[in-house]
Design a protein around this motif. Structure first.
Motif, PDB file in Angstrom:
ATOM      1  N   ALA A   1       4.964 -34.754 -21.125  1.00 53.79           N
ATOM      2  CA  ALA A   1       3.796 -35.840 -20.350  1.00 53.79           C
ATOM      3  C   ALA A   1       4.237 -35.508 -18.808  1.00 53.79           C
ATOM      4  N   GLU A   2       5.458 -35.646 -18.668  1.00 52.03           N
ATOM      5  CA  GLU A   2       5.923 -35.521 -17.209  1.00 52.03           C
ATOM      6  C   GLU A   2       5.544 -33.968 -16.934  1.00 52.03           C
ATOM      7  N   ALA A   3       5.700 -33.147 -17.605  1.00 49.44           N
ATOM      8  CA  ALA A   3       5.429 -31.581 -17.153  1.00 49.44           C
ATOM      9  C   ALA A   3       4.013 -31.600 -16.790  1.00 49.44           C
ATOM     10  N   ALA A   4       3.134 -32.440 -17.552  1.00 44.93           N
ATOM     11  CA  ALA A   4       1.817 -32.455 -17.392  1.00 44.93           C
ATOM     12  C   ALA A   4       1.465 -32.948 -15.833  1.00 44.93           C
ATOM     13  N   ARG A   5       2.215 -34.191 -15.803  1.00 53.39           N
ATOM     14  CA  ARG A   5       1.779 -34.928 -14.235  1.00 53.39           C
ATOM     15  C   ARG A   5       2.454 -34.008 -13.508  1.00 53.39           C
ATOM     16  N   ILE A   6       3.500 -33.263 -13.528  1.00 52.96           N
ATOM     17  CA  ILE A   6       4.014 -32.489 -12.347  1.00 52.96           C
ATOM     18  C   ILE A   6       2.845 -31.443 -11.980  1.00 52.96           C
ATOM     19  N   LEU A   7       2.385 -30.836 -13.143  1.00 54.55           N
ATOM     20  CA  LEU A   7       1.359 -29.912 -12.738  1.00 54.55           C
ATOM     21  C   LEU A   7       0.321 -30.160 -11.952  1.00 54.55           C
ATOM     22  N   ARG A   8      -0.207 -31.469 -12.371  1.00 49.30           N
ATOM     23  CA  ARG A   8      -1.405 -32.069 -11.651  1.00 49.30           C
ATOM     24  C   ARG A   8      -1.095 -32.618 -10.321  1.00 49.30           C
ATOM     25  N   GLU A   9       0.280 -33.067 -10.021  1.00 53.36           N
ATOM     26  CA  GLU A   9       0.482 -33.508  -8.607  1.00 53.36           C
ATOM     27  C   GLU A   9       0.836 -32.425  -7.678  1.00 53.36           C
TER      28      GLU A   9
ATOM     29  N   PRO B   1      -2.975 -30.291  -6.752  1.00 51.57           N
ATOM     30  CA  PRO B   1      -4.135 -31.253  -6.850  1.00 51.57           C
ATOM     31  C   PRO B   1      -5.421 -30.612  -6.574  1.00 51.57           C
ATOM     32  N   TRP B   2      -5.712 -29.345  -5.806  1.00 53.16           N
ATOM     33  CA  TRP B   2      -6.633 -28.936  -5.622  1.00 53.16           C
ATOM     34  C   TRP B   2      -7.550 -28.102  -6.751  1.00 53.16           C
ATOM     35  N   THR B   3      -6.761 -27.918  -7.823  1.00 52.48           N
ATOM     36  CA  THR B   3      -7.188 -27.057  -8.680  1.00 52.48           C
ATOM     37  C   THR B   3      -7.687 -28.062 -10.300  1.00 52.48           C
ATOM     38  N   ASP B   4      -8.232 -27.089 -11.140  1.00 54.80           N
ATOM     39  CA  ASP B   4      -8.858 -27.687 -12.231  1.00 54.80           C
ATOM     40  C   ASP B   4      -7.640 -28.497 -12.984  1.00 54.80           C
ATOM     41  N   PHE B   5      -6.606 -28.359 -12.880  1.00 57.95           N
ATOM     42  CA  PHE B   5      -5.484 -29.086 -13.474  1.00 57.95           C
ATOM     43  C   PHE B   5      -5.318 -30.605 -13.093  1.00 57.95           C
ATOM     44  N   ALA B   6      -6.168 -30.929 -12.034  1.00 58.02           N
ATOM     45  CA  ALA B   6      -6.294 -32.228 -11.647  1.00 58.02           C
ATOM     46  C   ALA B   6      -7.349 -33.372 -12.353  1.00 58.02           C
ATOM     47  N   GLU B   7      -8.091 -32.314 -13.263  1.00 62.14           N
ATOM     48  CA  GLU B   7      -9.145 -32.758 -14.085  1.00 62.14           C
ATOM     49  C   GLU B   7      -8.467 -33.748 -15.230  1.00 62.14           C
ATOM     50  N   PRO B   8      -9.040 -34.613 -15.630  1.00 63.69           N
ATOM     51  CA  PRO B   8      -8.414 -35.321 -16.853  1.00 63.69           C
ATOM     52  C   PRO B   8      -7.905 -34.573 -18.050  1.00 63.69           C
ATOM     53  N   GLY B   9      -6.865 -34.596 -18.658  1.00 61.24           N
ATOM     54  CA  GLY B   9      -6.454 -34.134 -19.605  1.00 61.24           C
ATOM     55  C   GLY B   9      -6.442 -32.470 -19.627  1.00 61.24           C
ATOM     56  N   ALA B  10      -6.366 -31.917 -18.355  1.00 60.90           N
ATOM     57  CA  ALA B  10      -6.250 -30.489 -18.251  1.00 60.90           C
ATOM     58  C   ALA B  10      -4.992 -29.969 -17.999  1.00 60.90           C
ATOM     59  N   ALA B  11      -3.955 -30.759 -17.417  1.00 66.32           N
ATOM     60  CA  ALA B  11      -2.741 -30.677 -17.390  1.00 66.32           C
ATOM     61  C   ALA B  11      -2.024 -30.591 -18.620  1.00 66.32           C
ATOM     62  N   GLU B  12      -2.407 -31.608 -19.346  1.00 68.03           N
ATOM     63  CA  GLU B  12      -1.873 -31.812 -20.734  1.00 68.03           C
ATOM     64  C   GLU B  12      -2.093 -30.633 -21.728  1.00 68.03           C
ATOM     65  N   ALA B  13      -3.432 -30.413 -21.524  1.00 67.42           N
ATOM     66  CA  ALA B  13      -3.832 -29.154 -22.528  1.00 67.42           C
ATOM     67  C   ALA B  13      -2.979 -27.830 -22.032  1.00 67.42           C
TER      68      ALA B  13
END
Ligand SMILES: CC(C)(COP(=O)(O)OP(=O)(O)OC[C@H]1O[C@@H](n2cnc3c(N)ncnc32)[C@H](O)[C@@H]1OP(=O)(O)O)[C@@H](O)C(=O)NCCC(=O)NCCS
Length: 181
Positions: free
Chosen positions: A17-25, A28-40
């Protein structure tokens, strides 16, 4: 900064979950910021048979991670790479790239490549029409407001192409590769 490098599959659920948060943060300008995308993306990196990854840890704490996709027989794609924003520019990204190269080299891969988008006006390719003579524009690539391509260049990756308008007009993807094997 001192850190240990581990296989991403060994991370606990909380660390994933931390790894996903890091990807999102970090992106932030990519699709990884969409809900659930970084976790996926983390789940895919762990579960897909053509993917794998490494994480940098300080004790139990995740500082960043890197993934690789087995796209060709001898050329694999580095994707993604993210370091927790407060810990950027302390050598963690460099450690992750070096560790991934070592692993991929041992697997017999010759070329490691990646795409690094310019969606943030970070290079002189941003906001421009690059057709015709795309390769001329690629050869003249330079940073403007700071861009990750300079990080990869520092680690021996060279520009092998550009995809004009990959993410909308004037938002290209920059392809880079390095011979590692
Ligand atoms: C790019 C990234 C992975 C690099 O990891 P890092 O731990 O910060 O990098 P390191 O400390 O190993 O190396 C830092 C050096 O890389 C270069 N560099 C790193 N990020 C840079 C950036 N955004 N702009 C310009 N140069 C950069 C510089 O040469 C820097 O040295 P300096 O701090 O002395 O100027 C990290 O900054 C990050 O996660 N950024 C946001 C997400 C991203 O862009 N990912 C790559 C997508 S393809």
């Amino acid at each position: 900064m001192d850190c240990s490098i581990v296989d991403i599959s060994t991370l606990t659920e909380a660390q994933r979950a931390e790894a996903a948060r890091i990807l999102r943060e970090a992106l932030p300008w990519t699709d990884f910021a969409e809900p659930g995308a970084a976790e996926a993306e983390v789940a895919l990196t762990v579960a897909d048979e053509d993917r794998s990854g490494l994480a940098a840890l300080d004790g139990e704490r995740v500082l960043g991670w890197i993934g690789v996709i087995e796209t060709y027989s001898h050329a694999w794609e580095l994707h993604p790479l993210a370091v927790d924003p407060p810990h950027q520019r302390r050598g963690i990204g460099g450690r992750l790239v070096a560790a991934l190269e070592e692993r991929v080299r041992a697997a017999g891969v010759i070329t490691l490549y990646l795409g690094t988008d310019d969606e943030t006006d970070g290079t002189n390719l941003y906001g421009r029409e690059l057709f015709p003579d795309v390769l001329k524009a690629a050869a003249e690539l330079a940073p403007t407001n700071g861009h990750a391509f300079t990080f990869y260049r520092r680690h021996g990756y060279e520009v092998v192409g550009v995809m004009p308008h990959a993410n909308g007009f004037g938002r290209p993807d920059i392809f880079m590769a390095k011979r590692i094997g």
